[in-house]
Design an enzyme around this catalytic site. Structure first.
Site, mmCIF file in Angstrom:
data_model
loop_
_atom_site.group_PDB
_atom_site.id
_atom_site.type_symbol
_atom_site.label_atom_id
_atom_site.label_comp_id
_atom_site.label_asym_id
_atom_site.label_seq_id
_atom_site.Cartn_x
_atom_site.Cartn_y
_atom_site.Cartn_z
ATOM 1 N N LYS A 51 4.540 5.212 -3.722
ATOM 2 C CA LYS A 51 5.907 4.721 -3.516
ATOM 3 C C LYS A 51 5.920 3.195 -3.497
ATOM 4 C CE LYS A 51 7.705 8.561 -0.707
ATOM 5 N NZ LYS A 51 8.194 8.907 0.655
ATOM 6 N N ALA A 68 6.445 4.703 3.268
ATOM 7 C CA ALA A 68 5.898 5.734 4.150
ATOM 8 C C ALA A 68 6.165 7.105 3.552
ATOM 9 C CB ALA A 68 6.513 5.633 5.549
ATOM 10 N N ASP A 69 5.360 8.055 3.988
ATOM 11 C CA ASP A 69 5.574 9.446 3.616
ATOM 12 C C ASP A 69 5.162 10.298 4.805
ATOM 13 O OD1 ASP A 69 6.429 11.268 1.463
ATOM 14 O OD2 ASP A 69 4.412 12.075 1.716
ATOM 15 N N THR A 70 5.929 11.351 5.071
ATOM 16 C CA THR A 70 5.687 12.217 6.222
ATOM 17 C C THR A 70 5.578 13.663 5.769
ATOM 18 O OG1 THR A 70 6.933 10.714 7.672
ATOM 19 C CG2 THR A 70 6.616 12.968 8.466
ATOM 20 N N ALA A 105 1.952 8.585 6.611
ATOM 21 C CA ALA A 105 1.195 7.480 6.036
ATOM 22 C C ALA A 105 2.154 6.328 5.845
ATOM 23 C CB ALA A 105 0.587 7.890 4.703
#
Length: 188
Positions: A51, A68-70, A105
Site C-alpha cells: 500500500k 497499515a493493514d489489519t 502491520a
C-alpha cells in the site's frame, strides 16, 4: 516534507490525527489477497508495505507515506472484511466465546527507506447470542471491518477482555507508529 496516509479508513485518519500531524490522504489500489499458506504476520506486513509503495510511486521522494493493514486470526483462520451479511454472521459466530488475535502491520516509507512493524493484540469475546449478531449486522457497522467488528463501536459490548494495544484493534497502533516516525526524524 509531506506526510501521506495511504488509507481510506476513517478510523486510521482519526487515529493518525491524534499525533497532531498535518497529513493528506491518498488511497492505494492494490490486490489485498493474502496467501493463507504463509505466516499471517508476513502477509499483513507485505500488504501494508505494498500500500505504501503504491502511493509513494505517485509522490516526490521526500514524502513520508504511512500505511497499515489489519487482519483477524482465529486458530490459524484469517478473517478479513466480510463479503456479505452471511459472511459477517459466520465470522461473529466463530469469534463468540473465544479469544482471537488482531494483527496490524504499519509501514513508514520515505524514498528508498522503509520500516514495517506488526503489532498483535489478543481480544476475547463473551458468548454472543444469535439475535445480538443479527441486530449488530443490521447496523451495517461490521461490513467494512476485519473480523466483522469494530471494537470502538457497537461491538464493544461483545469484548470481555483485551491484551495488548487497543488502538491496534481499531486499525493503527499509535504508540508503535510514533516510535517508528522518530526513526524518520518526525518527533511527536
Amino acid at each position: 516534507m509531506k506526510i501521506v496516509l495511504a488509507s481510506k479508513s476513517p478510523r486510521r485518519k482519526e487515529l493518525l490525527g491524534l499525533l497532531d500531524l498535518k497529513f493528506q490522504i491518498i488511497t492505494a489500489d492494490i490486490d489485498e489477497t493474502m496467501d493463507p499458506s504463509l505466516p499471517v504476520t508476513d502477509e499483513v506486513a507485505r500488504i501494508s508495505y505494498q500500500k505504501a509503495a503504491a502511493v509513494a510511486s505517485k509522490l516526490d521522494s521526500d514524502s513520508i507515506v504511512i500505511s497499515a493493514d489489519t487482519i483477524v486470526e482465529l486458530g490459524g483462520t484469517l478473517m478479513g472484511k466480510p463479503k456479505d451479511q452471511s459472511d459477517a454472521a459466520r465470522m461473529l459466530k466463530s469469534l463468540s466465546g473465544k479469544s482471537h488475535n488482531v494483527h496490524t502491520a504499519v509501514t513508514v516509507l520515505n524514498g528508498n527507506r522503509h520500516e514495517t512493524r506488526v503489532v498483535t493484540t489478543t481480544v476475547t469475546f463473551r458468548n454472543i447470542a444469535d439475535d445480538e449478531i443479527t441486530a449488530y449486522i443490521d447496523t451495517l457497522e461490521p461490513m467494512d471491518k476485519a473480523g466483522a467488528y469494530g471494537i470502538q463501536g457497537r461491538a464493544s459490548k461483545f469484548v470481555s477482555g483485551i491484551v495488548g494495544d487497543y488502538f491496534n484493534v481499531v486499525g493503527l497502533p499509535v504508540c508503535e507508529l510514533s516510535l517508528m516516525l522518530k526513526n524518520f526524524d518526525i518527533n511527536i
